[in-house]
Write a protein that holds these residues in place. Sequence first.
Motif, short mmCIF file in Angstrom:
data_model
loop_
_atom_site.label_atom_id
_atom_site.label_comp_id
_atom_site.label_asym_id
_atom_site.label_seq_id
_atom_site.Cartn_x
_atom_site.Cartn_y
_atom_site.Cartn_z
N TRP A 365 -4.59 4.28 -4.85
CA TRP A 365 -4.34 4.56 -3.78
C TRP A 365 -3.82 5.27 -2.68
O TRP A 365 -3.99 4.80 -1.73
N SER A 366 -2.47 5.45 -3.02
CA SER A 366 -1.58 5.30 -1.66
C SER A 366 -1.42 6.52 -1.14
O SER A 366 -0.94 7.17 -0.21
N ALA A 367 -2.01 7.36 -1.94
CA ALA A 367 -2.48 9.25 -2.00
C ALA A 367 -3.38 9.31 -0.88
O ALA A 367 -3.39 9.79 0.28
N LEU A 368 -4.12 8.72 -0.77
CA LEU A 368 -5.53 8.52 -0.06
C LEU A 368 -4.43 7.64 1.21
O LEU A 368 -5.15 8.16 2.47
N ALA A 369 -4.33 7.08 0.97
CA ALA A 369 -3.05 5.75 2.18
C ALA A 369 -2.44 7.02 3.35
O ALA A 369 -2.54 7.02 4.19
N GLU A 370 -1.66 7.84 2.49
CA GLU A 370 -1.13 8.72 3.14
C GLU A 370 -1.57 9.50 3.70
O GLU A 370 -1.68 10.01 4.75
N ASP A 371 -3.12 9.89 3.22
CA ASP A 371 -3.69 11.43 3.78
C ASP A 371 -4.38 10.94 5.20
O ASP A 371 -4.82 11.47 5.91
N GLU A 372 -4.94 9.29 5.62
CA GLU A 372 -5.28 8.97 6.25
C GLU A 372 -4.64 7.90 7.02
O GLU A 372 -4.67 7.46 8.23
N GLY A 373 -2.81 8.19 7.29
CA GLY A 373 -1.96 7.64 8.71
C GLY A 373 -1.92 6.09 7.69
O GLY A 373 -1.85 5.32 8.70
N ARG A 374 -2.38 5.77 6.37
CA ARG A 374 -1.96 3.96 6.87
C ARG A 374 -0.98 4.00 6.18
O ARG A 374 -0.47 4.19 5.15
N ARG A 375 0.13 2.88 6.87
CA ARG A 375 1.07 2.37 6.21
C ARG A 375 0.75 1.40 4.65
O ARG A 375 -0.06 0.48 5.26
N TRP A 376 1.77 0.80 3.78
CA TRP A 376 1.24 -0.20 3.12
C TRP A 376 2.35 -0.42 1.80
O TRP A 376 3.73 -0.38 2.56
N GLN A 377 2.12 -1.72 2.01
CA GLN A 377 3.49 -2.24 1.02
C GLN A 377 2.79 -2.92 -0.25
O GLN A 377 1.30 -3.22 -0.54
#
Length: 515
Positions: A365-377
Amino acid sequence: MRRLRHSLRWALIKAAVAGTTMVALAFLIPLGLMVQQTARDRAFTAAERQAAALGPALAITTDQDAIARAVASTDAGAQGRMAVHLPPAGAGTQSGAGGGAGGVASAPGATAPGVAAPAGKVSDGSGAAAAAGSGPSAGATIGEVRALAADVASAGGQGRSFTVEVPGGYALLQPVAVDTARTAVVEVFVADGDLTRGVATAWQVLSGVALGLVAVSVLVADRMGARIVGSARRLAAAARSLGAGDLAVRVPVDGKQAAGSPEELREAGHAFNAMADRVVQLLAAERELAADLSHRLRTPLTVLRLNAASLGEGDAADATRHAVAQLEREVDQIIRSARRAPEDAPAVTVGCDAAEVIRERVGFWSALAEDEGRRWQLAGADREAPVPVQRGDLAAAVDALLGNVFRHTGVGTAFSVDVLATGSSVIVLVGDAGPGFTDPEAALKRGEGHGGEGSTGLGLDIVRKLAEATGGDLALGRSAVLGGAEIRLRLRSRPDGTVPARAGRRRGRGSLFAR
């Protein structure tokens, strides 16, 4: 014992005891009273026979010695319970010519003709009355006297027998005609003990009979109750087995086990067996339907796989091909599970490493998060966290939790995943910086989807069932760090473990939110 008091067998035993006791009392109390009356009548009848035994002797002679010997020859006389009140000599006769020779005149103060002398007069052995003031023609009394003189005189005057109460019992006064003008009175004493002889033994026997009847009725009721309760317990055990997943269980309605069962319970058994057969048919139809529907997905999946193969190289193409391959694996797993009969299902669930699965899915899911500009941990997934859950099921649950973040929050909203492994549980916390849950209870209801078009409302319900299957739970709340929604998934890692407290937020080294 407490369980027995509330069972059907206990109720039948109490009903049998009550019914038998009422019937026994209804019959035995009148029978006991009749025995008591019979003993009383028997005592007085024996006294009458003793009195009648002196009739022939009194008809022959009134000689005191002869009468005394006759009295002593009887049982009552030998026991000192009989007395004879003789009439005065010559009572009721007068001289033929003005009191000439051969006539016997009545002495002054003598007893009236035909009436015995007053009680208390005893013989002196020569025929003369021993009582002071009595004339030579006064009657004599032989034996021990207990009745009053008035009662004796009344019996002789009326010419009928009756009983009078005396100290220690009763006295039977029996008049006996000596001649046409004179009457003697025979007195027989009946003690109180004679009136109740054998009554206590009779009551004891009757009480024993009553207790025996009650015991027999209890035994019969218990045997009947055991058959009824046995049938009911077999039905309840079969229902529990069916609820636990044993689709082959059936209730015996014929044969030795069902012998003696009430017709109503047999009908219930037939109904249960029909229901179990119907459940098996419905589950088989459901499995076939799931397999057929899953198989129908193969055609569009084949098209997707071909299209994904033509995308060339790149991260997006690789992610698409990976998603199509995973979707094919899931469809194949559904078909295999649907085709497999329940009795062929594995008894032991194969576990997996929750940390490894979570790292893999968060990476996806991190790939989609980077595309949407979401920070995650991701924190706490660096240590092994074994759970008794299949790898595919846990991956689907994590995808459902992360998919909710992307579906229910706007583009650019941050999210985090924390993993906490203890000795008994593994806790997964998924939080975001979105608006949070407006109604957490409604969000957990199956089919309550509010994520717009395409939302089915099944994601959180699937996760909840997975947690409850391991003895854990699923809880919704607000994130203390990001301020939005937070979902806590707790998986029990071992059956005897304790429930851990709510895990605090952990920050991993290199977190995007680290300050």
